[in-house]
Scaffold this active site. Sequence first.
Site, PDB file in Angstrom:
ATOM      1  N   LEU A 109     -25.921   2.435   2.250  1.00  0.00           N
ATOM      2  CA  LEU A 109     -27.027   2.038   1.298  1.00  0.00           C
ATOM      3  C   LEU A 109     -26.154   2.342  -0.205  1.00  0.00           C
ATOM      4  O   LEU A 109     -25.731   3.266  -0.234  1.00  0.00           O
ATOM      5  CB  LEU A 109     -28.155   2.933   1.438  1.00  0.00           C
ATOM      6  N   ASP A 110     -26.572   1.545  -1.258  1.00  0.00           N
ATOM      7  CA  ASP A 110     -25.898   1.571  -2.438  1.00  0.00           C
ATOM      8  C   ASP A 110     -26.556   2.862  -3.008  1.00  0.00           C
ATOM      9  O   ASP A 110     -27.511   3.402  -2.755  1.00  0.00           O
ATOM     10  CB  ASP A 110     -25.760   0.495  -3.204  1.00  0.00           C
ATOM     11  N   LYS A 111     -25.973   3.303  -4.163  1.00  0.00           N
ATOM     12  CA  LYS A 111     -26.396   4.400  -5.115  1.00  0.00           C
ATOM     13  C   LYS A 111     -27.836   4.247  -5.215  1.00  0.00           C
ATOM     14  O   LYS A 111     -28.391   5.297  -5.432  1.00  0.00           O
ATOM     15  CB  LYS A 111     -25.567   4.657  -6.202  1.00  0.00           C
ATOM     16  N   GLU A 112     -28.194   3.308  -5.776  1.00  0.00           N
ATOM     17  CA  GLU A 112     -29.487   2.769  -6.147  1.00  0.00           C
ATOM     18  C   GLU A 112     -30.715   2.384  -5.174  1.00  0.00           C
ATOM     19  O   GLU A 112     -32.023   2.084  -5.775  1.00  0.00           O
ATOM     20  CB  GLU A 112     -29.460   1.729  -7.315  1.00  0.00           C
ATOM     21  N   THR A 113     -30.401   2.620  -3.862  1.00  0.00           N
ATOM     22  CA  THR A 113     -31.017   2.183  -2.794  1.00  0.00           C
ATOM     23  C   THR A 113     -31.284   3.651  -1.925  1.00  0.00           C
ATOM     24  O   THR A 113     -30.548   4.404  -1.790  1.00  0.00           O
ATOM     25  CB  THR A 113     -30.606   1.216  -1.745  1.00  0.00           C
TER      26      THR A 113
END
Length: 232
Positions: A101-105
């Site tokens: 999951l990316d940083k903003e998810t």
Amino acid sequence: MRLVKLIANLGYGSRKEIQQAIRHGWVTDREGNALKADAKTAHEDILFDDEPLDPAIGMVLLLNKPLGYTCSIKDQGKLVYDLLPDRYRVRKPVLSTIGRLDKETSGALLFTDDGALLHRVISPKAEVPKIYEAELDRPLNGSEAAVFASGELMLENEHKPLKPAELDVIDDTHVRLTLHEGRYHQVRRMFAAIGNHVNTLQRTQIGKLDLTGVAEGEWKMLSESDVAKVFG
């Protein structure tokens, strides 16, 4: 496997440190008897500092990932491993995230040291459904569900259309999206492709495994029945 190597591989310390722990009597059986380095005691009956050992190979964790954390140990800043016990970072075999999951998810993120399980989950053939909830920058226009379900949507710089995905509308700017594959930043790129923008994104479910009982920033060890939910 010798006791020293077993415990060291679980991340409790170097082999030298584990040898010292054994000499000090910190490694015992469930009756409190100090174990020797050549003990044949079953894994589940060994205690380290009065606590049962972590599971051997096959451990699976579910983390409710907060925003601001990244999944790669090569990244700078806050890592998802910072939310787990320090020893999990140095287990052998390595404890890896199953996908990212990316940083903003935020939301559901699995870890395992079982390579076969990892590849089974992420294999395109498995088509394990992953459910996301998104808040959009602009109201829906009503055509999105049909576009996503068509199996014809092409993302920028790609040459193969996306597999059909199911869109459920919560309200004009909130949706639930079920994917059956995992491409780079897929949800955000899908909405960008139809002229919208994702403001917030959370993965709420992997297969039939959800985040019930796991608060943001917390994690739990999964049982065999929990892992089975991933596959439906």
